[in-house]
Design an enzyme around this catalytic site. Structure first.
Site, PDB file in Angstrom:
ATOM      1  N   SER A 146      35.532 -32.944 -11.553  1.00  0.00           N
ATOM      2  CA  SER A 146      35.870 -33.446 -10.216  1.00  0.00           C
ATOM      3  C   SER A 146      37.381 -33.446 -10.077  1.00  0.00           C
ATOM      4  CB  SER A 146      35.349 -34.880 -10.066  1.00  0.00           C
ATOM      5  OG  SER A 146      35.967 -35.518  -8.974  1.00  0.00           O
ATOM      6  N   TYR A 159      34.706 -43.835 -12.650  1.00  0.00           N
ATOM      7  CA  TYR A 159      34.293 -42.440 -12.398  1.00  0.00           C
ATOM      8  C   TYR A 159      35.380 -41.489 -12.889  1.00  0.00           C
ATOM      9  CZ  TYR A 159      32.709 -38.330  -9.707  1.00  0.00           C
ATOM     10  OH  TYR A 159      32.294 -37.077  -9.322  1.00  0.00           O
TER      11      TYR A 159
HETATM   12  N1  LIG Z   1      29.799 -34.621  -4.141  1.00  0.00           N
HETATM   13  C1  LIG Z   1      31.082 -34.571  -4.463  1.00  0.00           C
HETATM   14  O1  LIG Z   1      31.966 -34.792  -3.622  1.00  0.00           O
HETATM   15  C2  LIG Z   1      31.500 -34.200  -5.856  1.00  0.00           C
HETATM   16  C3  LIG Z   1      32.859 -33.893  -6.053  1.00  0.00           C
HETATM   17  C4  LIG Z   1      33.277 -33.553  -7.325  1.00  0.00           C
HETATM   18  C5  LIG Z   1      32.383 -33.508  -8.368  1.00  0.00           C
HETATM   19  N2  LIG Z   1      31.065 -33.824  -8.147  1.00  0.00           N
HETATM   20  C6  LIG Z   1      30.184 -33.759  -9.299  1.00  0.00           C
HETATM   21  O2  LIG Z   1      29.156 -32.820  -9.026  1.00  0.00           O
HETATM   22  C7  LIG Z   1      27.982 -33.160  -9.764  1.00  0.00           C
HETATM   23  C8  LIG Z   1      26.793 -33.190  -8.821  1.00  0.00           C
HETATM   24  O3  LIG Z   1      27.032 -34.203  -7.860  1.00  0.00           O
HETATM   25  P1  LIG Z   1      26.357 -34.214  -6.406  1.00  0.00           P
HETATM   26  O4  LIG Z   1      27.435 -34.448  -5.448  1.00  0.00           O
HETATM   27  O5  LIG Z   1      25.437 -33.071  -6.243  1.00  0.00           O
HETATM   28  O6  LIG Z   1      25.562 -35.592  -6.554  1.00  0.00           O
HETATM   29  P2  LIG Z   1      24.111 -36.065  -6.112  1.00  0.00           P
HETATM   30  O7  LIG Z   1      23.724 -35.433  -4.837  1.00  0.00           O
HETATM   31  O8  LIG Z   1      24.126 -37.534  -6.225  1.00  0.00           O
HETATM   32  O9  LIG Z   1      23.193 -35.435  -7.289  1.00  0.00           O
HETATM   33  C9  LIG Z   1      23.340 -35.888  -8.596  1.00  0.00           C
HETATM   34  C10 LIG Z   1      22.366 -35.154  -9.488  1.00  0.00           C
HETATM   35  O10 LIG Z   1      22.500 -35.688 -10.820  1.00  0.00           O
HETATM   36  C11 LIG Z   1      21.235 -36.159 -11.252  1.00  0.00           C
HETATM   37  N3  LIG Z   1      21.365 -37.374 -12.066  1.00  0.00           N
HETATM   38  C12 LIG Z   1      22.128 -38.460 -11.809  1.00  0.00           C
HETATM   39  N4  LIG Z   1      21.942 -39.404 -12.750  1.00  0.00           N
HETATM   40  C13 LIG Z   1      21.041 -38.882 -13.632  1.00  0.00           C
HETATM   41  C14 LIG Z   1      20.429 -39.360 -14.804  1.00  0.00           C
HETATM   42  N5  LIG Z   1      20.699 -40.576 -15.307  1.00  0.00           N
HETATM   43  N6  LIG Z   1      19.555 -38.570 -15.453  1.00  0.00           N
HETATM   44  C15 LIG Z   1      19.261 -37.331 -14.974  1.00  0.00           C
HETATM   45  N7  LIG Z   1      19.806 -36.821 -13.860  1.00  0.00           N
HETATM   46  C16 LIG Z   1      20.683 -37.586 -13.192  1.00  0.00           C
HETATM   47  C17 LIG Z   1      20.445 -36.443  -9.986  1.00  0.00           C
HETATM   48  O11 LIG Z   1      19.061 -36.272 -10.217  1.00  0.00           O
HETATM   49  P3  LIG Z   1      17.972 -37.484 -10.171  1.00  0.00           P
HETATM   50  O12 LIG Z   1      18.479 -38.527  -9.245  1.00  0.00           O
HETATM   51  O13 LIG Z   1      16.708 -36.810  -9.762  1.00  0.00           O
HETATM   52  O14 LIG Z   1      17.910 -37.944 -11.584  1.00  0.00           O
HETATM   53  C18 LIG Z   1      20.946 -35.346  -9.051  1.00  0.00           C
HETATM   54  O15 LIG Z   1      20.216 -34.156  -9.252  1.00  0.00           O
HETATM   55  C19 LIG Z   1      28.271 -34.504 -10.441  1.00  0.00           C
HETATM   56  O16 LIG Z   1      28.669 -34.295 -11.768  1.00  0.00           O
HETATM   57  C20 LIG Z   1      29.445 -35.038  -9.628  1.00  0.00           C
HETATM   58  O17 LIG Z   1      30.225 -35.946 -10.373  1.00  0.00           O
HETATM   59  C21 LIG Z   1      30.596 -34.167  -6.919  1.00  0.00           C
END
Ligand SMILES: NC(=O)c1ccc[n+]([C@@H]2O[C@H](COP(=O)([O-])OP(=O)(O)OC[C@H]3O[C@@H](n4cnc5c(N)ncnc54)[C@H](OP(=O)(O)O)[C@@H]3O)[C@@H](O)[C@H]2O)c1
Length: 245
Positions: A146, A159
């Protein structure tokens, strides 16, 4: 030629956190390129949905319902990979969690939760995956970090710490796995249009957010890029943001 459009066909990828958001976009993008997939997350229904969506491409796709924090999960994932596919070429550590909280209100439980999901889990998934990736001869690991893995934003101390930890071991792994022709990359996006950003930054206008498919396109690029240049990290920022910050 550095990029070959069909280079991914027939490869096997593990995508963690593939039930929604960025992980879902990566899974579908890779399936569309002919990559066979093991996807994981905690939601059974959503994993089935992604299997159906990705299944329209001619690829083999399996899912494993698991909590990535569970210490048994990394080994279970590798067992599934060996059983269903017999190999692993690409590991995409995408599963992640986040919440916005002032530093002074962050509890030890909050800290542990984010460190476990965002840093400890990918560390041990990588560790378990290395034997299979070595067998691949040209494996890749992409860790989804991130912008707060290199900068610090208010309300995101735990985070940010967890993503800095992820970055720390990513840098070491890139060096240790280089002799095995395994490329290790970090992708560091700013705000992406997912459920996570809805919770973390409701102040950002939806139309200004990076799309999950754009992150997936970058992952696809990294997996294809096998030229003489090594790419360490790709930073993605919102188009409304300030370049080089
Ligand atoms: N959105 C942003 O702005 C952003 C920016 C920079 C980086 N990121 C990074 O991108 C990645 C994906 O984020 P996203 O934005 O797509 O978030 P999201 O929509 O909240 O999705 C998160 C994913 O991680 C899984 N997950 C979370 N906790 C888990 C656990 N304990 N065990 C297994 N699976 C788990 C969730 O699946 P389940 O709930 O089905 O378990 C879901 O598929 C993350 O690493 C996040 O830090 C996001």
């Amino acid at each position: 030629m550095l990029q070959k459009s069909d280079q991914l066909k027939g490869k096997v990828a593990l995508v963690t956190g593939a039930t929604r958001g960025i992980g879902k976009a990566i899974a579908i993008r890779l399936a569309s390129k002919g990559v066979n997939l093991l996807i994981t997350g905690r939601s059974v229904d959503k994993l089935c949905e992604i299997c159906n969506l990705a299944g329209k491409y001619e690829v083999k796709i399996h899912s494993l319902v698991a909590d990535i924090k569970d210490p048994d999960t990394p080994a279970m994932l590798m067992e599934d990979l060996r059983y269903h596919f017999g190999k692993l070429d690409y590991l995409i550590n995408n599963a992640g969690a986040a919440f916005a909280k002032p530093f002074e209100n962050t509890t030890p439980e909050d800290w542990d939760y984010l460190m476990n999901v965002n840093a400890k889990a990918p560390y041990f998934v990588c560790r378990e995956a290395i034997p299979l990736l070595k067998e691949s001869q040209s494996g890749s690991i992409v860790n989804i970090s991130s912008v707060v893995g290199r900068l610090g934003y208010e309300m995101q101390s735990a985070y940010s710490a967890s993503k800095h930890a992820l970055m720390g071991f990513t840098k070491v792994l890139a060096k240790e796995l280089k002799p095995y022709n395994i490329r290790v990359h970090a992708v560091a996006p700013g705000g992406v249009a997912t459920e996570m950003i809805d919770r973390m930054r409701p102040d950002i206008l939806p139309e200004e957010l990076i799309q999950p498919e754009e992150v997936a396109e970058v992952v696809d690029f990294l997996l294809n890029f096998r030229g003489n240049a090594i790419i360490d990290q790709i930073n993605l920022r919102r188009v409304s943001g300030v370049p080089w910050q």
